[in-house]
Scaffold this motif. Sequence first.
Motif, PDB file in Angstrom:
ATOM      1  N   PRO A  11      11.260  10.153  -0.313  1.00 35.78           N
ATOM      2  CA  PRO A  11      11.925   9.259  -1.274  1.00 35.78           C
ATOM      3  C   PRO A  11      10.967   8.670  -2.304  1.00 35.78           C
ATOM      4  O   PRO A  11      11.385   8.360  -3.431  1.00 35.78           O
ATOM      5  CB  PRO A  11      12.529   8.163  -0.390  1.00 35.78           C
ATOM      6  CG  PRO A  11      11.807   8.248   0.911  1.00 35.78           C
ATOM      7  CD  PRO A  11      11.433   9.674   1.073  1.00 35.78           C
ATOM      8  N   LEU A  12       9.701   8.523  -1.945  1.00 32.86           N
ATOM      9  CA  LEU A  12       8.731   8.021  -2.925  1.00 32.86           C
ATOM     10  C   LEU A  12       8.569   9.020  -4.071  1.00 32.86           C
ATOM     11  O   LEU A  12       8.570   8.641  -5.248  1.00 32.86           O
ATOM     12  CB  LEU A  12       7.373   7.770  -2.260  1.00 32.86           C
ATOM     13  CG  LEU A  12       7.320   6.685  -1.187  1.00 32.86           C
ATOM     14  CD1 LEU A  12       5.902   6.552  -0.641  1.00 32.86           C
ATOM     15  CD2 LEU A  12       7.787   5.343  -1.753  1.00 32.86           C
ATOM     16  N   ILE A  13       8.443  10.301  -3.738  1.00 29.36           N
ATOM     17  CA  ILE A  13       8.290  11.331  -4.768  1.00 29.36           C
ATOM     18  C   ILE A  13       9.568  11.464  -5.591  1.00 29.36           C
ATOM     19  O   ILE A  13       9.525  11.557  -6.826  1.00 29.36           O
ATOM     20  CB  ILE A  13       7.912  12.679  -4.123  1.00 29.36           C
ATOM     21  CG1 ILE A  13       6.517  12.591  -3.488  1.00 29.36           C
ATOM     22  CG2 ILE A  13       7.952  13.804  -5.149  1.00 29.36           C
ATOM     23  CD1 ILE A  13       6.103  13.838  -2.739  1.00 29.36           C
ATOM     24  N   VAL A  14      10.718  11.448  -4.918  1.00 28.27           N
ATOM     25  CA  VAL A  14      12.002  11.593  -5.611  1.00 28.27           C
ATOM     26  C   VAL A  14      12.215  10.442  -6.583  1.00 28.27           C
ATOM     27  O   VAL A  14      12.553  10.642  -7.760  1.00 28.27           O
ATOM     28  CB  VAL A  14      13.164  11.665  -4.606  1.00 28.27           C
ATOM     29  CG1 VAL A  14      14.507  11.566  -5.329  1.00 28.27           C
ATOM     30  CG2 VAL A  14      13.099  12.958  -3.806  1.00 28.27           C
ATOM     31  N   THR A  15      12.021   9.215  -6.115  1.00 30.02           N
ATOM     32  CA  THR A  15      12.238   8.037  -6.967  1.00 30.02           C
ATOM     33  C   THR A  15      11.283   8.036  -8.155  1.00 30.02           C
ATOM     34  O   THR A  15      11.695   7.808  -9.299  1.00 30.02           O
ATOM     35  CB  THR A  15      12.056   6.740  -6.155  1.00 30.02           C
ATOM     36  OG1 THR A  15      12.954   6.744  -5.044  1.00 30.02           O
ATOM     37  CG2 THR A  15      12.317   5.519  -7.021  1.00 30.02           C
ATOM     38  N   ALA A  16      10.010   8.298  -7.894  1.00 29.04           N
ATOM     39  CA  ALA A  16       9.028   8.309  -8.968  1.00 29.04           C
ATOM     40  C   ALA A  16       9.329   9.405  -9.981  1.00 29.04           C
ATOM     41  O   ALA A  16       9.191   9.201 -11.197  1.00 29.04           O
ATOM     42  CB  ALA A  16       7.626   8.502  -8.387  1.00 29.04           C
ATOM     43  N   SER A  17       9.747  10.573  -9.492  1.00 29.94           N
ATOM     44  CA  SER A  17      10.073  11.679 -10.389  1.00 29.94           C
ATOM     45  C   SER A  17      11.237  11.316 -11.309  1.00 29.94           C
ATOM     46  O   SER A  17      11.200  11.581 -12.519  1.00 29.94           O
ATOM     47  CB  SER A  17      10.414  12.929  -9.575  1.00 29.94           C
ATOM     48  OG  SER A  17      10.758  13.995 -10.426  1.00 29.94           O
ATOM     49  N   LEU A  18      12.265  10.693 -10.751  1.00 30.62           N
ATOM     50  CA  LEU A  18      13.402  10.283 -11.564  1.00 30.62           C
ATOM     51  C   LEU A  18      12.983   9.240 -12.602  1.00 30.62           C
ATOM     52  O   LEU A  18      13.398   9.310 -13.767  1.00 30.62           O
ATOM     53  CB  LEU A  18      14.508   9.715 -10.671  1.00 30.62           C
ATOM     54  CG  LEU A  18      15.270  10.726  -9.811  1.00 30.62           C
ATOM     55  CD1 LEU A  18      16.196  10.006  -8.840  1.00 30.62           C
ATOM     56  CD2 LEU A  18      16.068  11.677 -10.694  1.00 30.62           C
ATOM     57  N   LYS A  19      12.166   8.282 -12.203  1.00 27.17           N
ATOM     58  CA  LYS A  19      11.723   7.238 -13.124  1.00 27.17           C
ATOM     59  C   LYS A  19      10.925   7.830 -14.278  1.00 27.17           C
ATOM     60  O   LYS A  19      11.111   7.464 -15.441  1.00 27.17           O
ATOM     61  CB  LYS A  19      10.884   6.202 -12.381  1.00 27.17           C
ATOM     62  CG  LYS A  19      11.659   5.353 -11.390  1.00 27.17           C
ATOM     63  CD  LYS A  19      12.586   4.376 -12.113  1.00 27.17           C
ATOM     64  CE  LYS A  19      13.258   3.432 -11.123  1.00 27.17           C
ATOM     65  NZ  LYS A  19      14.147   2.458 -11.824  1.00 27.17           N
ATOM     66  N   VAL A  20      10.011   8.750 -13.961  1.00 33.59           N
ATOM     67  CA  VAL A  20       9.175   9.343 -14.998  1.00 33.59           C
ATOM     68  C   VAL A  20       9.992  10.280 -15.884  1.00 33.59           C
ATOM     69  O   VAL A  20       9.872  10.256 -17.110  1.00 33.59           O
ATOM     70  CB  VAL A  20       7.989  10.109 -14.357  1.00 33.59           C
ATOM     71  CG1 VAL A  20       7.277  10.965 -15.399  1.00 33.59           C
ATOM     72  CG2 VAL A  20       7.016   9.121 -13.740  1.00 33.59           C
ATOM     73  N   THR A  21      10.860  11.094 -15.286  1.00 26.56           N
ATOM     74  CA  THR A  21      11.654  12.047 -16.062  1.00 26.56           C
ATOM     75  C   THR A  21      12.601  11.344 -17.012  1.00 26.56           C
ATOM     76  O   THR A  21      12.715  11.707 -18.185  1.00 26.56           O
ATOM     77  CB  THR A  21      12.465  12.954 -15.119  1.00 26.56           C
ATOM     78  OG1 THR A  21      11.568  13.674 -14.273  1.00 26.56           O
ATOM     79  CG2 THR A  21      13.307  13.949 -15.912  1.00 26.56           C
ATOM     80  N   LEU A  22      13.280  10.318 -16.523  1.00 23.13           N
ATOM     81  CA  LEU A  22      14.259   9.630 -17.347  1.00 23.13           C
ATOM     82  C   LEU A  22      13.617   8.755 -18.409  1.00 23.13           C
ATOM     83  O   LEU A  22      14.272   8.378 -19.378  1.00 23.13           O
ATOM     84  CB  LEU A  22      15.181   8.782 -16.466  1.00 23.13           C
ATOM     85  CG  LEU A  22      16.031   9.579 -15.476  1.00 23.13           C
ATOM     86  CD1 LEU A  22      16.893   8.649 -14.643  1.00 23.13           C
ATOM     87  CD2 LEU A  22      16.897  10.586 -16.212  1.00 23.13           C
ATOM     88  N   ALA A  23      12.339   8.466 -18.240  1.00 24.99           N
ATOM     89  CA  ALA A  23      11.647   7.649 -19.231  1.00 24.99           C
ATOM     90  C   ALA A  23      11.125   8.465 -20.393  1.00 24.99           C
ATOM     91  O   ALA A  23      10.729   7.926 -21.416  1.00 24.99           O
ATOM     92  CB  ALA A  23      10.477   6.910 -18.579  1.00 24.99           C
ATOM     93  N   LYS A  24      11.142   9.802 -20.247  1.00 26.79           N
ATOM     94  CA  LYS A  24      10.570  10.647 -21.274  1.00 26.79           C
ATOM     95  C   LYS A  24      11.550  10.888 -22.409  1.00 26.79           C
ATOM     96  O   LYS A  24      12.747  10.762 -22.265  1.00 26.79           O
ATOM     97  CB  LYS A  24      10.128  11.992 -20.677  1.00 26.79           C
ATOM     98  CG  LYS A  24       8.953  11.855 -19.746  1.00 26.79           C
ATOM     99  CD  LYS A  24       8.361  13.183 -19.422  1.00 26.79           C
ATOM    100  CE  LYS A  24       9.320  14.057 -18.663  1.00 26.79           C
ATOM    101  NZ  LYS A  24       8.695  15.300 -18.226  1.00 26.79           N
TER     102      LYS A  24
END
Length: 310
Positions: free
Chosen positions: A273-286
């Motif tokens: 969940p740490l990788i999933v959450t961080a990935s979503l945060k970074v992807t959606l911020a781009k």
Amino acid sequence: MTPENKGTAQLTTAMVLSGTLGVFVVESGASPFNVVFFRVLFGALALGAYVLARGWLRDHGFTPRTLGLAVLGGVFIVFNWVFLFQSYENTSISVATVVYHTQPFYVVLLGALLFRERLTAAKAGWIGVAFAGLVLVSGVTPGDFASGGTYVLGLGQALLAALLYGLSTVVTKRISGVRPHLVALVQVLVGIPLLLPFADFGAMRGTGADWGWLVGLGIIHTGLMYVLMYAAYAQLPTAKIAVLAFTYPAVAMVMDWLVYGHHIGLVQALGVPLIVTASLKVTLAKAPWVVRTGAQPAPSAPAPAGPTRR
């Protein structure tokens, strides 16, 4: 059915197919170089037939610059597959797939390093969270080093595959005015002469029914999957693409458990969940990346590094 619902169904189907990729690779019984060589060979035939049927070779939109970028991206993507498939052998499909999903963070870091794109404190923080999750997922112990380091090597191969995918992404993002299907076709075509010196055709004698797995990798996981993904990208908002993309690792982990009895441990599971959450945060911020006028690297099935925004 609305365009968004249709896109959702297309992308979900593509991600479910992606989740079976590891089983096809392992069941083929071929070496990683042979697997990738035949994947690009059969994939080029499938994508080429689709592109020809649609009449997209006329007015393809390539310039010498964009064609060169597509070729360079192809070099990165082809060797990304080689290292990912080697990682399956040395770790497991589950572990390799989760580790491989650190790609979005490499894209951000490479963009900041190579093109001076802004790296915010928030993105840097989420990248730190992701790599904390990576440490947990890896499950490395001192015994892994003492036993010859095969497992550690596999983790390194998955990370290197993710880095190569990230390089392909930042290169291919610079291509505009070309259909992504054509870029993907160039990338798999590049793989044929590139991998020919590494392919061991003698080892393929007596492969028999296992050829079906290799043909499937080309037709299903390269031809059909790309067509579904690129059709979906043009109809879905960024947030939905980013979320649906995680169907891939979820299905891959289930398939690894059902077919091979592999599963990650409790401590490793805490990192997911740490990788999933961080990935979503970074992807959606781009910043949004419009597929209709741009292109994306030919994926091995991961989440798009720069998804479409309607």
